[in-house]
Design an enzyme around this catalytic site. Sequence first.
Site, PDB file in Angstrom:
ATOM      1  N   LYS A 185      25.994  87.726  43.869  1.00 52.75           N
ATOM      2  CA  LYS A 185      25.745  88.443  42.610  1.00 52.75           C
ATOM      3  C   LYS A 185      26.318  89.853  42.751  1.00 52.75           C
ATOM      4  CE  LYS A 185      22.929  91.285  40.959  1.00 52.75           C
ATOM      5  NZ  LYS A 185      23.836  92.094  40.110  1.00 52.75           N
ATOM      6  N   GLU A 392      20.030 111.121  49.264  1.00 54.98           N
ATOM      7  CA  GLU A 392      21.414 110.689  49.083  1.00 54.98           C
ATOM      8  C   GLU A 392      21.855 111.059  47.661  1.00 54.98           C
ATOM      9  OE1 GLU A 392      22.180 106.361  48.863  1.00 54.98           O
ATOM     10  OE2 GLU A 392      23.736 106.734  50.356  1.00 54.98           O
TER      11      GLU A 392
HETATM   12  O1  TXE Z   1      21.878 100.625  43.134  1.00 55.08           O
HETATM   13  P1  TXE Z   1      21.065  99.282  43.055  1.00 55.08           P
HETATM   14  P2  TXE Z   1      22.403 101.525  41.921  1.00 55.08           P
HETATM   15  C1  TXE Z   1      22.445 104.143  46.289  1.00 55.08           C
HETATM   16  C2  TXE Z   1      23.061 105.430  45.796  1.00 55.08           C
HETATM   17  C3  TXE Z   1      23.016 105.276  44.311  1.00 55.08           C
HETATM   18  C4  TXE Z   1      21.698 104.572  44.141  1.00 55.08           C
HETATM   19  C5  TXE Z   1      21.540 103.778  42.874  1.00 55.08           C
HETATM   20  O2  TXE Z   1      22.271 106.514  46.200  1.00 55.08           O
HETATM   21  O3  TXE Z   1      23.021 106.500  43.640  1.00 55.08           O
HETATM   22  O4  TXE Z   1      21.646 103.677  45.233  1.00 55.08           O
HETATM   23  O5  TXE Z   1      22.642 102.901  42.673  1.00 55.08           O
HETATM   24  C6  TXE Z   1      21.246  94.850  42.303  1.00 55.08           C
HETATM   25  N1  TXE Z   1      16.604  92.694  42.623  1.00 55.08           N
HETATM   26  N2  TXE Z   1      23.422 103.130  46.621  1.00 55.08           N
HETATM   27  O6  TXE Z   1      21.365 101.728  40.898  1.00 55.08           O
HETATM   28  O7  TXE Z   1      20.266  99.243  41.809  1.00 55.08           O
HETATM   29  C7  TXE Z   1      22.249  95.455  41.355  1.00 55.08           C
HETATM   30  O8  TXE Z   1      22.471  94.593  40.246  1.00 55.08           O
HETATM   31  C8  TXE Z   1      17.761  92.338  43.200  1.00 55.08           C
HETATM   32  C9  TXE Z   1      23.816 103.061  48.007  1.00 55.08           C
HETATM   33  O9  TXE Z   1      23.649 100.911  41.454  1.00 55.08           O
HETATM   34  O10 TXE Z   1      20.395  99.122  44.361  1.00 55.08           O
HETATM   35  C10 TXE Z   1      23.451  95.598  42.273  1.00 55.08           C
HETATM   36  O11 TXE Z   1      24.120  94.352  42.381  1.00 55.08           O
HETATM   37  N3  TXE Z   1      18.905  93.010  43.009  1.00 55.08           N
HETATM   38  C11 TXE Z   1      24.568 101.823  48.328  1.00 55.08           C
HETATM   39  C12 TXE Z   1      22.811  95.979  43.601  1.00 55.08           C
HETATM   40  O12 TXE Z   1      21.456  95.564  43.512  1.00 55.08           O
HETATM   41  C13 TXE Z   1      18.871  94.103  42.237  1.00 55.08           C
HETATM   42  C14 TXE Z   1      25.468 101.297  47.272  1.00 55.08           C
HETATM   43  C15 TXE Z   1      22.832  97.472  43.922  1.00 55.08           C
HETATM   44  O13 TXE Z   1      22.221  98.171  42.870  1.00 55.08           O
HETATM   45  C16 TXE Z   1      17.678  94.534  41.629  1.00 55.08           C
HETATM   46  C17 TXE Z   1      24.928 101.438  45.944  1.00 55.08           C
HETATM   47  C18 TXE Z   1      16.514  93.769  41.844  1.00 55.08           C
HETATM   48  N4  TXE Z   1      15.326  94.092  41.306  1.00 55.08           N
HETATM   49  C19 TXE Z   1      23.962 102.350  45.673  1.00 55.08           C
HETATM   50  N5  TXE Z   1      17.954  95.659  40.927  1.00 55.08           N
HETATM   51  C20 TXE Z   1      25.304 101.814  49.630  1.00 55.08           C
HETATM   52  N6  TXE Z   1      24.591 101.571  50.730  1.00 55.08           N
HETATM   53  O14 TXE Z   1      26.508 101.968  49.686  1.00 55.08           O
HETATM   54  C21 TXE Z   1      19.274  95.924  41.092  1.00 55.08           C
HETATM   55  N7  TXE Z   1      19.841  94.975  41.878  1.00 55.08           N
END
Ligand code: TXE
Length: 496
Positions: A185, A392
Amino acid sequence: MQDFTKLPSTVREFDFFVDGKWIDRGSRGQSERLSPGHDVPVTRTVRCTKEDLDHAVAVARRAFNAKTWSTVSGAERAAVLLRAATGIRDKLDELAYWETLETGKAISQCRGEIEAAAGHYEYAAGVARTLSGEAFNNLGDKMFGLVTRQPIGVIGLITPWNFPFIILAERIPYMLAAGCTIVAKPAEVTSASTLMMAEILTESGLPDGVFNVVPGSGSEVGQAMIEHVDIDVLSFTGSIDVGRRVLLASASNFKKLSLELGGKNPQIVYADANLEDAADGVAFGLCFNAGQCCVSGSRLIVEKTVAREFEKLLIEKLSRVRTGDVLDPETQLGAIVTDEHQAKILGYVQTGLNEGAVLSCGGKSLEAHAGRFVEPTLLTNVRNDMVVAREEIFGPVLAMIEFETIDEAIGIANDNIFGLSASIWTSDIDKAVETMRRVQAGRTWVNTTISGGPELPIGGFKQSGNGRETGVYGVEEYTEVKSIHIELGKRNHWVS
Ligand code: TXE
């Protein structure tokens, strides 16, 4: 035929990919993606449902049980992975183009990531052939022991928007080399390259049902995936908040987890470093992917005696980072993924100023071109207990903290909930090794940053996650270890 130097004249639509074929979206909803670097619509992808996920998991389970992949030889797996690497290279222009349009990355960076992705498939092909267990011939005359590795089963793979294709490449070939089947996904806003990869894998001879893609929302498809009782392993890369949810949901069936979460990664600059090189590396570590990178070097921990000189060198470097149209190969700084994220980054800058930090450079959005960009920003006068040093920010915002002793530098570096990566700049090998040994981080770099290849594992200490991807470790992560005891000769009966 699309001209990859110009914006698309029409929005590209994607169906979704399950069981080796594209599935028509039917009456399902769609997500339209605006290019972050241009503000025009570029793609539309399907919003799959929980039922679609259930179907994909059943397909992946069937494929696993059918043994079309899970029990074939390493040589056969390697052949598919090598063809996939060629398939990626053949489509490099197309993949880089759509990845740039969906993510806002500079095209030159995107091309580098896609080339690097092909290297992961090649490396994992090698591991598929060398993966082995152990034999114990030291258990006495009557016992012979073996340890084997076998694929765990069906993997749920949730990926983020910041590196859609390379993060996929740091996982899929390793999972496939182990013999697992996968349901992926991708993030809602950046699903195109994952769907394109599914087609490349099928064209490379991957049996149907082994790799499936179900794009959709985190709250519906993602949540259903983490709770799913027929998924054996969940690989998640994303925020710490969702990472915590994944951990809790894994209790549904005690699925194994591989989590790569956030980072607040130190760049430790000692006074004896080559300061020109360090300034260049720190500028790169900050601006790479516009700071939207889990291993972004976002905390600058610099020795007090050279702090002012280093600040000057760094500002000079940052002022020369090339900005512009992300489709221009000369552009270095990419766009920010969404308006909300840009507001969050600029909000952090304000928080820092409110806490007493000083704005040394940047701090605003870049208004020069369409789309959303943030100037490379340096905050000085930062203490490690300030919000801008602890959380972060995920943008090109650097918090500079000064130190006087090596213990103080390492103490500041380790005083954070995260432990993903650390970079150390010094010309003293003793200092480099001592710092590298004591710093709590899964990836460390000495006199460089954000570099490396498939051979070395990635992953974090502390709240940056669990497990390791890439390298031999990346394949082993997706295997179960089984011990086998073989009794030889006549049995000494217990019941006489
Ligand atoms: O991340 P999310 P977001 C950090 C970074 C960023 C913050 C928010 O600080 O500003 O996270 O980013 C899926 N159950 N990183 O909101 O929501 C979502 O659809 C299962 C660090 O984009 O964590 C996507 O595919 N899955 C990081 C994935 O999770 C769920 C990279 C990441 O989204 C879900 C990205 C749920 N309940 C963000 N809710 C890194 N380590 O590089 C969302 N998702």
